[in-house]
Design an enzyme around this catalytic site. Structure first.
Site, PDB file in Angstrom:
ATOM      1  N   LYS A  74      -0.731   9.632  -9.872  1.00 21.91           N
ATOM      2  CA  LYS A  74       0.344  10.417  -9.241  1.00 21.91           C
ATOM      3  C   LYS A  74       0.639  11.529 -10.152  1.00 21.91           C
ATOM      4  CE  LYS A  74       3.054   6.641  -7.439  1.00 21.91           C
ATOM      5  NZ  LYS A  74       3.149   7.052  -6.055  1.00 21.91           N
ATOM      6  N   ARG A  77       0.760  -1.644   0.137  1.00 24.09           N
ATOM      7  CA  ARG A  77       0.291  -2.363   1.526  1.00 24.09           C
ATOM      8  C   ARG A  77      -0.730  -3.309   1.165  1.00 24.09           C
ATOM      9  NH1 ARG A  77      -1.259   3.356   3.748  1.00 24.09           N
ATOM     10  NH2 ARG A  77       0.453   3.957   2.746  1.00 24.09           N
TER      11      ARG A  77
END
Length: 511
Positions: A282, A360
């Site tokens: 990130k 996920r």
């Protein structure tokens, strides 16, 4: 802070300050007639000339010190036809914070004033009491664990609901107690998510969950790396490979009296105690907030805390299982690489094209495991999953996806009524699967930007068995914020909405 009740009308009320609520343009006789009958000085208090009842406006009125009620805090709600529950919660929050700043130890809420507000807002009196109590608790929350200099101002010792009648209705007591339990759960979730990642590791979270289970006589199970591997949870383990902190999946089971043989409500929370993005790193700006990427797991643990607080006087009919899937997503020599392929617990192969789409993967295996070990009556997962959902719905809102219309309606209505705004988004399976195509595996873990929140939900749907009543809450835009009922930081979002899912449809406690 304790919650108390005082009955018998204003002549019997006693507190350092009484809070009353005023709509714009109202005078003392209209706004707080019952209170003014006892605190007779209130109607001639000069400050009324400068107080108009506008939203965000408040005035402290002072009377003779010898009287039982010598202070009244008037709190404005704005125009009556524009007022809503959010404005009311914020007004309560500002009021109790001001009382704390003034070092007032005992605070009363003018029940007659609350009744007027309930009528204007179109809600029941007991429902408004619930919102007032939880707003007061949440407004006073502070996360100051690491500050060497604490605030000199202590929280009020008690908050009293002041009523005109001679007794307190059972529904009012029940709603106040519900609010207190919810507040305990929300504050626990805030504490866990506010803790820095070097403190709230997956192992530390597991210990915290075990402590909650032990306190309330619930069962706890903790699965470490070996147990996860034995269960075939390779997607989950792929996320954790780059970190020296081992993953922990924590399961807390609550079996109310008489619930034997009932299918459980199963809640699954994403617990990324820190998310660097892994190899798909990130940007540095704002990465410190990724300590809160375990807010879904924190919300599930908050629900278990609230249920423990409510028992045994108020219990759901079904067992409740909280599954908190905790890990860290870090870069490193053992970290999963973009392009790696893993076989998830349900046998589907997944090409990991973006290691920052890690939530996920953890949830996929946790959902598959939950359905194998339990036969859920309802299965609800909650996660800070996609930035795309934040783009779609804006701040302080969650996306809601569901395979069942009734469950979707329940969660939507509960969230909107309880201050946890959500909006249902579609499960366009064909579109999502098209975007998740892989040339070398059954599916990829990430696809195109368009419809990103839908694509993520459709990915999770592939790990939910046909016919299972399932919902997914994407709270990426709602886990962090600041408001009159939320000190800057983690919000504890989701505790109240998830708690609404543990009751059967014929229960009206949370309506």
């Amino acid at each position: 802070m304790d919650i108390r009740f005082q009955t018998g009308g204003p002549s019997q009320w006693k507190a350092d300050v009484v809070v009353t609520f005023v709509f714009e343009g109202e005078g003392v006789e209209e706004a707080c007639a019952a209170l003014a009958q006892s605190a007779v000085w209130l109607s001639i208090a000069p400050a009324w000339r400068d107080f108009h009842g506008g939203r965000d406006e408040s005035v402290m009125f002072y009377g003779p010190q010898a009287m039982e009620i010598s202070r009244v805090l008037g709190v404005g709600l704005g125009k009556a036809d524009k007022a809503d529950m959010t404005a009311f919660r914020y007004a309560v929050g500002k009021a109790v914070r001001r009382c704390r700043d003034y070092d007032l130890a005992t605070v009363g809420l003018d029940g007659a004033s609350l009744a007027r507000v309930a009528e204007k807002l179109g809600v029941s009196f007991d429902a408004l009491v619930r919102e007032a109590v939880i707003a007061a608790y949440l407004a006073l929350y502070r996360y100051d664990r690491w500050k060497s200099e604490k605030s000199p101002h202590a929280d009020p010792r008690w908050l009293a609901l002041m009523l005109e009648g001679e007794y307190v209705e059972n529904d009012v007591r029940a709603q106040a107690r519900m609010a207190e339990a919810e507040a305990r759960g929300v504050m626990l979730a805030r504490d866990a998510a506010n803790d820095p990642a070097n403190v709230m590791t997956p192992s530390a979270f597991a210990q915290k969950a075990e402590a909650v289970a032990s306190k309330y006589g619930m069962k706890a199970l903790v699965l470490g790396p070996d147990a996860l591997a034995a269960e075939g949870m390779n997607a989950y383990l792929a996320v954790a490979r780059g970190s020296v902190e081992e993953p922990r999946m924590v399961v807390v089971e609550y079996a109310p009296r008489g619930s034997e043989g009932q299918k459980p409500v199963v809640l699954v929370g994403k617990g990324l105690c820190f998310d660097s993005g892994g190899i798909s790193l990130k940007p540095a700006k704002g990465m410190e907030e990724m300590k809160g990427d375990m807010s879904g797991a924190a919300a599930v643990l908050g629900v278990m805390e609230a249920l423990g607080q409510l028992a045994p006087s108020l219990e759901p009919k079904r067992p409740v299982v909280g599954i908190m899937a905790c890990a860290e997503n870090m870069p490193g020599g053992h970290a999963t690489r973009p392009g790696d392929i893993v076989v998830a617990k349900n046998g589907k192969s997944v090409e990991i094209v973006n290691t920052d789409a890690e939530g996920r993967l953890v949830l996929a295996d946790a959902l598959a495991w939950a359905q194998e070990k339990y036969e859920p009556f309802r299965l609800v997962d909650i996660a800070t999953l996609t930035g795309a959902c934040a783009v779609a719905l804006g701040p302080d809102s969650a996306g809601l996806f569901a395979s069942d219309d009734d469950l979707a309606d329940l969660l939507h209505k509960a969230g909107m009524a309880l201050g946890e705004r959500n909006w249902r988004l579609p499960l366009w399976t064909a579109m999502g699967l098209e975007g998740l195509k892989s040339s070398c595996a059954d599916m990829a873990n990430s696809g195109r930007r368009e419809g990103g929140a839908i694509n993520a939900a459709v990915f999770l749907q592939q790990f939910v068995r046909e016919g299972v009543c399932w919902a997914h809450i994407d709270m990426a835009a709602a886990d962090n914020g600041e408001s009159p009922i939320n000190a800057k930081g983690e919000t504890g979002f989701g505790v109240r909405t998830l708690l609404s899912a543990v009751w059967d449809d014929d229960r009206d406690m949370l309506q």
